[in-house]
Design a protein around this motif. Structure first.
Motif, mmCIF file in Angstrom:
data_model
loop_
_atom_site.group_PDB
_atom_site.id
_atom_site.type_symbol
_atom_site.label_atom_id
_atom_site.label_comp_id
_atom_site.label_asym_id
_atom_site.label_seq_id
_atom_site.Cartn_x
_atom_site.Cartn_y
_atom_site.Cartn_z
ATOM 1 N N PHE A 65 0.982 -0.891 -1.476
ATOM 2 C CA PHE A 65 2.353 -1.249 -1.109
ATOM 3 C C PHE A 65 3.259 -0.018 -1.139
ATOM 4 C CE2 PHE A 65 6.608 -3.078 -1.889
ATOM 5 C CZ PHE A 65 6.663 -4.014 -0.864
ATOM 6 N N ALA A 66 3.033 0.843 -2.113
ATOM 7 C CA ALA A 66 3.833 2.065 -2.215
ATOM 8 C C ALA A 66 3.563 2.997 -1.044
ATOM 9 C CB ALA A 66 3.533 2.780 -3.529
ATOM 10 N N VAL A 67 2.302 3.146 -0.664
ATOM 11 C CA VAL A 67 1.957 4.002 0.470
ATOM 12 C C VAL A 67 2.561 3.450 1.753
ATOM 13 C CG1 VAL A 67 0.061 4.918 1.872
ATOM 14 C CG2 VAL A 67 -0.171 4.792 -0.617
ATOM 15 N N THR A 68 2.617 2.118 1.878
ATOM 16 C CA THR A 68 3.128 1.490 3.097
ATOM 17 C C THR A 68 4.649 1.551 3.177
ATOM 18 O OG1 THR A 68 1.290 -0.084 2.961
ATOM 19 C CG2 THR A 68 3.024 -0.573 4.542
ATOM 20 N N PHE A 69 5.310 1.099 2.136
ATOM 21 C CA PHE A 69 6.757 0.899 2.202
ATOM 22 C C PHE A 69 7.566 1.791 1.269
ATOM 23 C CE2 PHE A 69 4.879 -3.185 3.541
ATOM 24 C CZ PHE A 69 5.456 -3.284 4.804
ATOM 25 N N GLY A 70 6.902 2.559 0.424
ATOM 26 C CA GLY A 70 7.622 3.417 -0.510
ATOM 27 C C GLY A 70 8.282 4.600 0.167
ATOM 28 N N LYS A 71 9.313 5.115 -0.478
ATOM 29 C CA LYS A 71 10.001 6.307 0.038
ATOM 30 C C LYS A 71 9.029 7.475 0.048
ATOM 31 C CE LYS A 71 13.288 8.078 -2.522
ATOM 32 N NZ LYS A 71 14.593 8.258 -3.187
ATOM 33 N N GLY A 72 9.034 8.240 1.132
ATOM 34 C CA GLY A 72 8.107 9.357 1.234
ATOM 35 C C GLY A 72 8.432 10.238 2.417
ATOM 36 N N ASN A 73 7.445 10.435 3.288
ATOM 37 C CA ASN A 73 7.612 11.268 4.471
ATOM 38 C C ASN A 73 7.199 10.476 5.709
ATOM 39 O OD1 ASN A 73 4.660 11.568 4.787
ATOM 40 N ND2 ASN A 73 4.821 12.797 2.917
ATOM 41 N N PRO A 74 7.208 11.057 6.886
ATOM 42 C CA PRO A 74 6.859 10.286 8.088
ATOM 43 C C PRO A 74 5.422 9.774 8.125
ATOM 44 C CG PRO A 74 8.121 12.229 8.694
ATOM 45 C CD PRO A 74 7.779 12.384 7.244
ATOM 46 N N PHE A 75 4.573 10.200 7.180
ATOM 47 C CA PHE A 75 3.157 9.838 7.244
ATOM 48 C C PHE A 75 2.711 8.891 6.139
ATOM 49 C CE2 PHE A 75 3.718 13.941 9.318
ATOM 50 C CZ PHE A 75 3.180 13.661 10.570
ATOM 51 N N ILE A 76 3.244 9.048 4.935
ATOM 52 C CA ILE A 76 2.890 8.138 3.839
ATOM 53 C C ILE A 76 4.064 7.968 2.889
ATOM 54 C CG2 ILE A 76 0.397 8.636 3.864
ATOM 55 C CD1 ILE A 76 0.893 10.428 1.383
ATOM 56 N N GLY A 77 4.067 6.823 2.197
ATOM 57 C CA GLY A 77 5.007 6.625 1.112
ATOM 58 C C GLY A 77 4.464 7.269 -0.149
ATOM 59 N N THR A 78 5.347 7.813 -0.963
ATOM 60 C CA THR A 78 4.901 8.537 -2.160
ATOM 61 C C THR A 78 5.524 8.014 -3.450
ATOM 62 O OG1 THR A 78 6.653 10.178 -1.796
ATOM 63 C CG2 THR A 78 4.473 10.659 -0.869
ATOM 64 N N GLU A 79 6.266 6.904 -3.351
ATOM 65 C CA GLU A 79 6.883 6.322 -4.539
ATOM 66 C C GLU A 79 6.652 4.807 -4.550
ATOM 67 O OE1 GLU A 79 10.995 7.312 -5.026
ATOM 68 O OE2 GLU A 79 10.730 9.399 -4.411
ATOM 69 N N GLY A 80 6.772 4.231 -5.774
ATOM 70 C CA GLY A 80 6.681 2.785 -5.898
ATOM 71 C C GLY A 80 5.342 2.264 -6.368
ATOM 72 N N TRP A 81 4.574 3.107 -7.061
ATOM 73 C CA TRP A 81 3.269 2.675 -7.549
ATOM 74 C C TRP A 81 3.424 1.486 -8.494
ATOM 75 C CZ3 TRP A 81 1.005 5.372 -4.130
ATOM 76 C CH2 TRP A 81 1.394 6.697 -3.867
ATOM 77 N N PHE A 82 2.474 0.584 -8.448
ATOM 78 C CA PHE A 82 2.480 -0.629 -9.282
ATOM 79 C C PHE A 82 3.786 -1.423 -9.115
ATOM 80 C CE2 PHE A 82 -0.441 2.327 -11.288
ATOM 81 C CZ PHE A 82 -1.578 1.537 -11.456
ATOM 82 N N LEU A 83 4.356 -1.332 -7.931
ATOM 83 C CA LEU A 83 5.548 -2.101 -7.562
ATOM 84 C C LEU A 83 6.768 -1.707 -8.406
ATOM 85 C CD1 LEU A 83 5.512 -4.153 -5.262
ATOM 86 C CD2 LEU A 83 5.648 -5.990 -6.938
ATOM 87 N N LYS A 84 6.773 -0.465 -8.889
ATOM 88 C CA LYS A 84 7.900 -0.004 -9.689
ATOM 89 C C LYS A 84 9.051 0.369 -8.769
ATOM 90 C CE LYS A 84 9.221 3.190 -13.378
ATOM 91 N NZ LYS A 84 8.782 4.292 -14.269
ATOM 92 N N GLU A 85 10.181 -0.292 -8.955
ATOM 93 C CA GLU A 85 11.319 -0.139 -8.060
ATOM 94 C C GLU A 85 12.351 0.807 -8.651
ATOM 95 O OE1 GLU A 85 14.177 -3.060 -5.346
ATOM 96 O OE2 GLU A 85 13.192 -3.836 -7.141
ATOM 97 N N GLY A 86 12.764 1.759 -7.856
ATOM 98 C CA GLY A 86 13.832 2.668 -8.245
ATOM 99 C C GLY A 86 14.891 2.699 -7.156
ATOM 100 N N LYS A 87 15.799 3.665 -7.221
ATOM 101 C CA LYS A 87 16.846 3.767 -6.217
ATOM 102 C C LYS A 87 16.245 4.122 -4.859
ATOM 103 C CE LYS A 87 21.212 6.047 -5.103
ATOM 104 N NZ LYS A 87 22.185 7.098 -5.477
ATOM 105 N N ASP A 88 16.424 3.226 -3.902
ATOM 106 C CA ASP A 88 15.951 3.426 -2.523
ATOM 107 C C ASP A 88 14.430 3.561 -2.411
ATOM 108 O OD1 ASP A 88 18.596 3.403 -1.603
ATOM 109 O OD2 ASP A 88 18.800 5.574 -1.917
ATOM 110 N N THR A 89 13.697 3.137 -3.440
ATOM 111 C CA THR A 89 12.242 3.279 -3.385
ATOM 112 C C THR A 89 11.650 2.538 -2.194
ATOM 113 O OG1 THR A 89 12.120 3.457 -5.794
ATOM 114 C CG2 THR A 89 10.079 2.942 -4.635
#
Length: 439
Positions: A65-89
């Motif tokens: 879920f983090a790789v799909t929808f997490g904040k990151g770059n144009p190719f992969i998401g790099t935040e939000g592991w284990f559904l941990k939510e932060g600012k704009d994650t």
């Protein structure tokens, strides 16, 4: 309760209902695939649906879920592991007015469908251990990457790619993985003669196949209409309408095509026509007018039957026609918006531009084509590498003896139909019956 809270409550209820419908599609896949394969593998084929959804649930929660929808770059998401939510994650999902837990569950249901499609190419000859390893990798490193490109703020989404509910993200991905598996595994024993001509290996229960198809048709209302993730404007009803029209057209077109090409109104072909049409309209359901939905559904249903026959003649043993139904139809559906996307619907969704037939030029068609090619190439390369390594290490395929006896008994220790396939079971039953009658 104010209007905002009421709106959120209604949206949340709708997304939960849609999630249940999409997860319920696992029942449809279990019936469809078990019915479309042989009796000796029926419990294995059905049971893997539970296993794959369980694997996907944990892996997608932890990483995918983090790789799909997490904040990151144009190719992969790099935040939000284990559904941990932060600012704009998970800012890519801020448009949906529902809690993060529901966003996750709804998207998880899609991953489960894509993985179920992939398993079609493994049917009746793959080791159970492969399902564990490939299932995890598919959920954390294959599906999420394309999902991010299109839905998670990635480069294809930035280009305006129109894939409303996943003809490419869900169906084409699963189909490409299925095709690579089919090629690397090789055909089932007895499928082809020495002169390369195919032998028919019919499924053991066409009634299961039909019921599975109907369950999937119903579940697709959650799949497509649920992707609105809201109720305020009632647009989910329009999406349901185009979805149903396409499915109906696919059924009629497929059975007529079968009658014309092979002289028989083939029932499994009709079911596959429904599914192919649903796959195709999945990308286009929010972008096209009802008449276009009928055209797209009919084209997918008809062409899918022809390609399934063609691939078999070319030596590809795809037991449930996974690539034709989900791959070819996924391509048709994704490309179709480049022709049929309506200006008024593009304005409503705010995604991409109008299609060629509405004077929109070739821009949207090019974007859709780039999306299909990009996704297909990535999934094919990664799937090939993973499956090739597995083939050279632990092996992909069961032994010939295990395949002949059936995966029910060789992998799980009992048949799905013991009274019909297990002589020891029948002898024990007959002995008990004889002893009981003697008393």
């Amino acid at each position: 309760m104010d209007l905002k809270e009421l709106s959120m409550g209604l949206d949340s209820l709708w997304v939960m209902v849609a999630t249940i419908l999409v997860i319920g599609m696992q029942v449809g896949f279990a019936l469809l695939e078990a019915g479309s394969t042989r009796m000796k593998n029926s419990a294995h084929v059905a049971g893997k649906q539970i296993l794959s959804f369980a694997i996907a649930s944990i892996a997608f929660w932890a990483v995918g879920f983090a790789v799909t929808f997490g904040k990151g770059n144009p190719f992969i998401g790099t935040e939000g592991w284990f559904l941990k939510e932060g600012k704009d994650t998970f800012a890519s999902l801020d448009w949906a007015n529902v809690p993060l837990s529901l966003k996750f569950l709804f998207q998880l249901a899609f991953v489960g469908v894509s993985l179920a499609i992939a398993w079609g190419g493994f049917a009746e000859r793959a080791k159970l251990s492969v399902y564990f390893i490939f299932g995890i990798i598919f959920t954390i490193a294959i599906y999420p990457v394309i999902g991010h490109w299109v839905w998670g703020g990635g480069w294809l989404g930035s280009m305006g790619m129109q894939d409303f509910a996943g003809s490419t993200v869900v169906h084409l991905q699963g189909a490409i993985a299925a095709l690579i598996a089919t090629i690397l595994l090789g055909p089932r024993i007895g499928k082809f003669n020495k002169d390369k001509t195919p032998n028919m290996i019919p499924g053991h229960n066409q009634v299961y196949t039909v019921i599975g198809g109907l369950v999937l048709w119903i579940g697709w209302f959650g799949f497509n209409a649920g992707s609105t993730m809201g109720t305020a404007d009632g647009f989910f009803g329009y999406v349901a309408l185009t979805t149903n029209l396409a499915a109906a057209a696919g059924a009629v077109a497929a059975i007529l095509t079968a009658k014309i090409l092979v002289g028989k109104a083939d029932i499994p072909a009709m079911v596959n026509g429904v599914l192919a049409a649903l796959v195709a309209i999945t990308a286009a359901c929010a972008f096209v007018e009802p008449w276009a939905a009928v055209v797209i559904g009919a084209a997918a249903g008809s062409f899918t039957f022809w390609t399934s026959v063609y691939f078999e003649k070319k030596g590809i043993d795809d037991p449930v026609c996974a690539f034709s139904v989900h791959g070819i139809a996924g391509i048709i559906g994704t490309i179709s918006t480049g022709f049929f996307a309506s200006p008024r619907l593009v304005e409503i969704t705010g995604i991409g531009k109008a299609g060629l037939l509405y004077g929109g030029g070739f821009e949207q068609l090019i974007v859709q084509t780039v999306g299909v090619i990009g996704a297909a190439v990535y999934v094919a390369i990664v799937s090939f590498i993973v499956l090739f390594v597995l083939k050279k290490t632990i092996g992909l395929r069961v032994t010939a003896e295990q395949e002949i006896s059936g995966l029910d008994i060789s992998e799980h220790g009992s048949y799905g139909y013991p009274e019909q396939l297990d002589p020891a079971y029948m002898n024990a039953v007959n002995l008990k019956t004889t002893n009981a009658s003697s008393h």
